[in-house]
Design a protein around this motif. Structure first.
Motif, PDB file in Angstrom:
ATOM      1  N   ILE A  15      75.973  44.169   6.288  1.00  0.00           N
ATOM      2  CA  ILE A  15      76.041  43.759   4.876  1.00  0.00           C
ATOM      3  C   ILE A  15      74.756  44.081   4.121  1.00  0.00           C
ATOM      4  O   ILE A  15      74.710  43.988   2.903  1.00  0.00           O
ATOM      5  CB  ILE A  15      76.360  42.248   4.734  1.00  0.00           C
ATOM      6  N   LEU A  16      73.739  44.491   4.841  1.00  0.00           N
ATOM      7  CA  LEU A  16      72.439  44.787   4.245  1.00  0.00           C
ATOM      8  C   LEU A  16      72.510  46.046   3.384  1.00  0.00           C
ATOM      9  O   LEU A  16      73.056  47.067   3.833  1.00  0.00           O
ATOM     10  CB  LEU A  16      71.430  44.988   5.379  1.00  0.00           C
ATOM     11  N   PRO A  17      71.982  46.016   2.161  1.00  0.00           N
ATOM     12  CA  PRO A  17      71.930  47.259   1.372  1.00  0.00           C
ATOM     13  C   PRO A  17      71.066  48.302   2.078  1.00  0.00           C
ATOM     14  O   PRO A  17      70.086  47.975   2.738  1.00  0.00           O
ATOM     15  CB  PRO A  17      71.278  46.816   0.052  1.00  0.00           C
ATOM     16  N   LEU A  18      71.430  49.570   1.938  1.00  0.00           N
ATOM     17  CA  LEU A  18      70.712  50.643   2.616  1.00  0.00           C
ATOM     18  C   LEU A  18      69.226  50.657   2.293  1.00  0.00           C
ATOM     19  O   LEU A  18      68.406  50.983   3.146  1.00  0.00           O
ATOM     20  CB  LEU A  18      71.323  51.999   2.236  1.00  0.00           C
ATOM     21  N   ARG A  19      68.878  50.275   1.087  1.00  0.00           N
ATOM     22  CA  ARG A  19      67.467  50.373   0.684  1.00  0.00           C
ATOM     23  C   ARG A  19      66.555  49.433   1.472  1.00  0.00           C
ATOM     24  O   ARG A  19      65.338  49.585   1.440  1.00  0.00           O
ATOM     25  CB  ARG A  19      67.320  50.133  -0.820  1.00  0.00           C
ATOM     26  N   PHE A  20      67.146  48.439   2.151  1.00  0.00           N
ATOM     27  CA  PHE A  20      66.332  47.494   2.905  1.00  0.00           C
ATOM     28  C   PHE A  20      66.216  47.842   4.386  1.00  0.00           C
ATOM     29  O   PHE A  20      65.555  47.125   5.142  1.00  0.00           O
ATOM     30  CB  PHE A  20      66.899  46.080   2.779  1.00  0.00           C
ATOM     31  N   THR A  21      66.864  48.909   4.832  1.00  0.00           N
ATOM     32  CA  THR A  21      66.912  49.176   6.274  1.00  0.00           C
ATOM     33  C   THR A  21      65.525  49.410   6.874  1.00  0.00           C
ATOM     34  O   THR A  21      65.241  48.943   7.980  1.00  0.00           O
ATOM     35  CB  THR A  21      67.811  50.386   6.589  1.00  0.00           C
ATOM     36  N   ASP A  22      64.655  50.127   6.172  1.00  0.00           N
ATOM     37  CA  ASP A  22      63.321  50.392   6.720  1.00  0.00           C
ATOM     38  C   ASP A  22      62.527  49.105   6.899  1.00  0.00           C
ATOM     39  O   ASP A  22      61.839  48.920   7.903  1.00  0.00           O
ATOM     40  CB  ASP A  22      62.542  51.346   5.813  1.00  0.00           C
ATOM     41  N   ARG A  23      62.619  48.209   5.923  1.00  0.00           N
ATOM     42  CA  ARG A  23      61.869  46.951   6.022  1.00  0.00           C
ATOM     43  C   ARG A  23      62.386  46.080   7.158  1.00  0.00           C
ATOM     44  O   ARG A  23      61.613  45.482   7.905  1.00  0.00           O
ATOM     45  CB  ARG A  23      61.936  46.196   4.693  1.00  0.00           C
ATOM     46  N   VAL A  24      63.703  46.004   7.286  1.00  0.00           N
ATOM     47  CA  VAL A  24      64.291  45.210   8.368  1.00  0.00           C
ATOM     48  C   VAL A  24      63.928  45.809   9.717  1.00  0.00           C
ATOM     49  O   VAL A  24      63.594  45.089  10.665  1.00  0.00           O
ATOM     50  CB  VAL A  24      65.823  45.112   8.204  1.00  0.00           C
ATOM     51  N   ALA A  25      63.972  47.148   9.837  1.00  0.00           N
ATOM     52  CA  ALA A  25      63.613  47.811  11.093  1.00  0.00           C
ATOM     53  C   ALA A  25      62.171  47.504  11.473  1.00  0.00           C
ATOM     54  O   ALA A  25      61.872  47.279  12.649  1.00  0.00           O
ATOM     55  CB  ALA A  25      63.815  49.317  10.963  1.00  0.00           C
ATOM     56  N   GLU A  26      61.291  47.463  10.491  1.00  0.00           N
ATOM     57  CA  GLU A  26      59.885  47.160  10.783  1.00  0.00           C
ATOM     58  C   GLU A  26      59.744  45.757  11.355  1.00  0.00           C
ATOM     59  O   GLU A  26      59.050  45.540  12.352  1.00  0.00           O
ATOM     60  CB  GLU A  26      59.046  47.309   9.511  1.00  0.00           C
ATOM     61  N   VAL A  27      60.440  44.807  10.759  1.00  0.00           N
ATOM     62  CA  VAL A  27      60.385  43.427  11.249  1.00  0.00           C
ATOM     63  C   VAL A  27      60.984  43.319  12.646  1.00  0.00           C
ATOM     64  O   VAL A  27      60.389  42.732  13.563  1.00  0.00           O
ATOM     65  CB  VAL A  27      61.111  42.467  10.272  1.00  0.00           C
ATOM     66  N   VAL A  28      62.166  43.911  12.839  1.00  0.00           N
ATOM     67  CA  VAL A  28      62.844  43.843  14.141  1.00  0.00           C
ATOM     68  C   VAL A  28      61.998  44.516  15.215  1.00  0.00           C
ATOM     69  O   VAL A  28      61.831  43.979  16.324  1.00  0.00           O
ATOM     70  CB  VAL A  28      64.248  44.496  14.056  1.00  0.00           C
ATOM     71  N   GLY A  29      61.441  45.689  14.913  1.00  0.00           N
ATOM     72  CA  GLY A  29      60.614  46.402  15.886  1.00  0.00           C
ATOM     73  C   GLY A  29      59.382  45.622  16.282  1.00  0.00           C
ATOM     74  O   GLY A  29      59.029  45.553  17.462  1.00  0.00           O
ATOM     75  N   LYS A  30      58.725  45.008  15.318  1.00  0.00           N
ATOM     76  CA  LYS A  30      57.509  44.241  15.623  1.00  0.00           C
ATOM     77  C   LYS A  30      57.824  42.967  16.402  1.00  0.00           C
ATOM     78  O   LYS A  30      57.055  42.570  17.286  1.00  0.00           O
ATOM     79  CB  LYS A  30      56.759  43.923  14.329  1.00  0.00           C
ATOM     80  N   ILE A  31      58.946  42.324  16.093  1.00  0.00           N
ATOM     81  CA  ILE A  31      59.355  41.142  16.863  1.00  0.00           C
ATOM     82  C   ILE A  31      59.659  41.536  18.302  1.00  0.00           C
ATOM     83  O   ILE A  31      59.232  40.868  19.258  1.00  0.00           O
ATOM     84  CB  ILE A  31      60.567  40.446  16.205  1.00  0.00           C
ATOM     85  N   ALA A  32      60.397  42.641  18.476  1.00  0.00           N
ATOM     86  CA  ALA A  32      60.720  43.115  19.831  1.00  0.00           C
ATOM     87  C   ALA A  32      59.446  43.449  20.595  1.00  0.00           C
ATOM     88  O   ALA A  32      59.314  43.118  21.782  1.00  0.00           O
ATOM     89  CB  ALA A  32      61.642  44.334  19.757  1.00  0.00           C
ATOM     90  N   PHE A  33      58.493  44.087  19.931  1.00  0.00           N
ATOM     91  CA  PHE A  33      57.223  44.440  20.578  1.00  0.00           C
ATOM     92  C   PHE A  33      56.483  43.188  21.037  1.00  0.00           C
ATOM     93  O   PHE A  33      55.900  43.162  22.121  1.00  0.00           O
ATOM     94  CB  PHE A  33      56.354  45.245  19.605  1.00  0.00           C
ATOM     95  N   ALA A  34      56.533  42.140  20.224  1.00  0.00           N
ATOM     96  CA  ALA A  34      55.838  40.896  20.573  1.00  0.00           C
ATOM     97  C   ALA A  34      56.541  40.149  21.710  1.00  0.00           C
ATOM     98  O   ALA A  34      55.881  39.553  22.565  1.00  0.00           O
ATOM     99  CB  ALA A  34      55.741  40.000  19.335  1.00  0.00           C
TER     100      ALA A  34
END
Length: 198
Positions: free
Chosen positions: A26-45
């Motif tokens: 349901i996320l608009p396409l324009r937010f995908t990069d920001r969400v990916a950054e958050v998800v990637g950093k959480i996974a890394f932690a």
């Protein structure tokens, strides 16, 4: 493959993934990069073993001798992988934004010798080789617009329920998957049928 997971862990991972899938869809396409950054950093932690393995691989590859730089590069690789995954889950929305077939044909025509376009038109089987650079899932979907079946060699996920979901998602875009273990016989059959192998 890693160690086999318990049935409980398989279900817990699968059930945890479903809300993420719903949110991403349901996320608009324009937010995908920001969400990916958050998800990637959480996974890394959170994923200590994967994090340490990634840092070690960066150091072994000789990309840097600094552990802090290696951590930074490894963290960015987690973000890039998250971005690839999120884009894959929104692939149909990405593809609607441009004429995929026209984009692919345009790229082929840009090659002056025309060998790529000729290979696509040939009735013979076709082998496509690519790197995990950029979004390889988008590349596979673009290829599927040629109306030529594509079988991709993959390493299945350790979670069979998530792997089945991933396979169904790929099949929506006319891609088949072949387990990399013992893949040779199946790939030869695919090529004899005049189809594509990636």
């Amino acid at each position: 493959m890693g160690r086999s997971k318990s049935a409980l862990r398989i279900w817990l991972e699968y059930l945890a993934f479903l809300p993420l899938l719903f949110m991403v869809r349901i996320l608009p396409l324009r937010f995908t990069d920001r969400v990916a950054e958050v998800v990637g950093k959480i996974a890394f932690a959170l994923l200590r073993r994967a994090r340490e393995r990634s840092v070690r691989h960066v150091l072994l590859a000789g990309l840097t001798e600094s552990r802090s730089d290696a951590r930074r590069l490894a963290r960015q690789s987690f973000v890039n992988l998250a971005q690839t995954g999120i884009e894959f889950l929104k692939l149909d929305q990405f593809v609607r934004r441009f004429d995929a077939r026209a984009a692919l044909c345009g790229a082929l025509r840009a090659k002056r010798d025309g060998k790529l376009e000729a290979a696509l038109r040939s009735p013979k089987g076709l082998i496509v080789v690519g790197a995990h650079f950029g979004n390889w899932e988008v590349a596979g979907q673009l290829f599927s617009t040629t109306e030529r079946p594509l079988s991709c060699v993959v390493r299945p996920l350790d979670n069979p329920k998530l792997n089945a979901l991933l396979e169904r998602w790929r099949e929506r875009f006319h891609q088949k998957t072949v387990d990399k273990r013992g893949a040779l016989k199946e790939l030869l059959r695919v090529l004899r049928r005049g189809e594509g192998v990636a």
